[in-house]
Design a protein around this motif. Structure first.
Motif, PDB file in Angstrom:
ATOM      1  N   ILE A  99       0.832  -1.200   0.000  1.00 61.25           N
ATOM      2  CA  ILE A  99       0.000   0.000   0.000  1.00 61.25           C
ATOM      3  C   ILE A  99       0.870   1.255   0.000  1.00 61.25           C
ATOM      4  CG2 ILE A  99      -1.686   1.327   1.338  1.00 61.25           C
ATOM      5  CD1 ILE A  99      -2.776  -1.407   2.319  1.00 61.25           C
ATOM      6  N   ALA A 102       2.121   1.835  -3.439  1.00 60.59           N
ATOM      7  CA  ALA A 102       1.052   2.340  -4.301  1.00 60.59           C
ATOM      8  C   ALA A 102       0.802   3.817  -4.048  1.00 60.59           C
ATOM      9  CB  ALA A 102      -0.218   1.534  -4.079  1.00 60.59           C
ATOM     10  N   VAL A 110      -3.761  -1.927  -8.125  1.00 59.67           N
ATOM     11  CA  VAL A 110      -2.860  -2.936  -7.563  1.00 59.67           C
ATOM     12  C   VAL A 110      -3.421  -4.304  -7.924  1.00 59.67           C
ATOM     13  CG1 VAL A 110      -1.925  -3.980  -5.471  1.00 59.67           C
ATOM     14  CG2 VAL A 110      -2.059  -1.497  -5.658  1.00 59.67           C
ATOM     15  N   LEU A 130      -5.351  -5.561   2.097  1.00 59.73           N
ATOM     16  CA  LEU A 130      -5.307  -4.762   0.872  1.00 59.73           C
ATOM     17  C   LEU A 130      -6.697  -4.231   0.523  1.00 59.73           C
ATOM     18  CD1 LEU A 130      -2.971  -6.652  -1.641  1.00 59.73           C
ATOM     19  CD2 LEU A 130      -2.597  -4.404  -0.644  1.00 59.73           C
ATOM     20  N   CYS A 134      -6.166  -0.297   1.015  1.00 62.21           N
ATOM     21  CA  CYS A 134      -5.533   0.284  -0.180  1.00 62.21           C
ATOM     22  C   CYS A 134      -6.488   1.281  -0.822  1.00 62.21           C
ATOM     23  CB  CYS A 134      -5.167  -0.814  -1.170  1.00 62.21           C
ATOM     24  SG  CYS A 134      -4.219  -0.202  -2.578  1.00 62.21           S
ATOM     25  N   VAL A 138      -8.202  -2.625  -6.197  1.00 58.42           N
ATOM     26  CA  VAL A 138      -7.410  -3.835  -5.952  1.00 58.42           C
ATOM     27  C   VAL A 138      -7.994  -4.970  -6.786  1.00 58.42           C
ATOM     28  CG1 VAL A 138      -6.719  -5.564  -4.249  1.00 58.42           C
ATOM     29  CG2 VAL A 138      -6.736  -3.132  -3.629  1.00 58.42           C
ATOM     30  N   SER A 308      -6.620   6.230   3.188  1.00 52.93           N
ATOM     31  CA  SER A 308      -6.029   5.027   3.777  1.00 52.93           C
ATOM     32  C   SER A 308      -5.416   5.324   5.134  1.00 52.93           C
ATOM     33  CB  SER A 308      -4.957   4.466   2.832  1.00 52.93           C
ATOM     34  OG  SER A 308      -4.292   3.369   3.443  1.00 52.93           O
TER      35      SER A 308
END
Length: 313
Positions: A99, A102, A110, A130, A134, A138, A308
């Motif tokens: 994360i 990213a 991702v 995730l 994230c 994802v 996040s």
């Protein structure tokens, strides 16, 4: 058409990355996007520091072999799409480091091979982290046996949005699913669940003493309102092409996994956060319950404004 420009393929280097890499390479080629492979691994103890360089070389060779095999399986020639590889050693959990990367590199997707799990249903704690934390979409890959032109894509939406961010998320889900379907079979399954929650109470309560025709009328009205909202949502998204609507009566956590299995869905697109605008807000119970029962590849999006709880550094 929804497109990605800066894709990150994340791996722990432990399992087989062939399926995830095939899906990442195929998507990068279709979007003409940059693709980076990030391999996260734990730091070697001080007693083994002399093997650090050798271990890194082994990991790079392993990833290079996996990439070449994925290219060959897709019949890709040369270095199109181009791929860069980066290693990340550290003590923090793998999902956290993925994360962070990213966030730092501003990746818009991702992709990761779903961790092996008994029975092939649901996702491990690494993958769930995730999905929860994230900020960008994802994609958790699982093996797909069909050729690309037969891959079945479905999207789960909730037309009865509580606020504008949730409605915007549903429109983005439809746009992305349409784009993915266009690159696969061309057909798209749009599924949603509706339920008149008072129906069970009214039918099960003798004290309510409401005639059946009145209950049927209330249920029919709720269904018609739901159908109208769904049609309005699809119209607002502007998607075209071939799609099939599946209006499922019942709880989403029960009906959607059953629909995915019965329809033979290969890739499901769905939202992964109940409300937006709250830093580190976890997924809603409905989304988590659905994901625990999935046996297909999953592409999960969050509403815009999600923050996040993981810092970039």
């Amino acid at each position: 058409m929804h497109s990605f420009r800066n894709i990150l393929y994340a791996s722990t280097g432990i399992g087989d990355d062939s399926e995830g890499l095939k899906q990442a390479l195929s998507l990068a080629r279709a979007n003409r996007a940059a693709l980076k492979c990030l391999l996260v691994y734990p730091e070697l103890p001080k007693s083994h520091e002399m093997y650090q360089d050798r271990y890194r070389e082994f990991l790079l060779e392993q990833m290079d072999t996996a990439i070449r095999q994925a290219r060959a399986a897709l019949h890709l020639r040369g270095n199109d799409p181009p791929v860069t590889v980066e290693l990340d050693a550290g003590a923090d959990p793998p999902a956290v480091r993925m994360i962070r990367h990213a966030l730092r590199e501003v990746h818009d997707l991702v992709i990761k091979e779903a961790e092996p799990i008994e029975g092939g249903v649901g996702f491990t704690s690494l993958d769930m982290t995730l999905l929860r934390k994230c900020p960008c979409p994802v994609w958790l890959a699982r093996p797909i046996s069909r050729p690309r032109h037969e891959i079945r894509v479905a999207v789960a939406v909730n037309p009865e949005s509580r606020d504008q961010p949730e409605r915007d998320l549903s429109i983005r889900l439809l746009e992305l699913a349409r784009s993915l379907a266009d690159d696969c079979s061309g057909g798209l399954d749009i599924c949603c669940c509706w339920d008149f929650e008072f129906e069970r109470y009214l039918r099960g309560s003798s004290r309510a003493d409401i005639p059946d025709r009145n209950i049927h009328g209330a249920v029919d009205y709720a269904q018609a309102a739901h159908n109208t909202e769904l049609n309005n949502l699809i119209h607002a998204s502007g998607i075209g092409g071939v799609f099939h609507l599946h209006r499922l009566k019942g709880r989403a956590e029960d009906r959607i996994p059953s629909f995915v299995r019965g329809r033979g869905v290969d890739i499901l697109v769905m939202g992964s956060v109940a409300r937006s605008g709250i830093a580190g807000f976890f997924m809603g119970n409905t989304a988590e319950n659905i994901m625990r029962e999935l046996n297909c590849a999953l592409v999960a999006l969050k509403p815009k404004g999600f923050v996040s709880p993981v810092n970039a550094y």
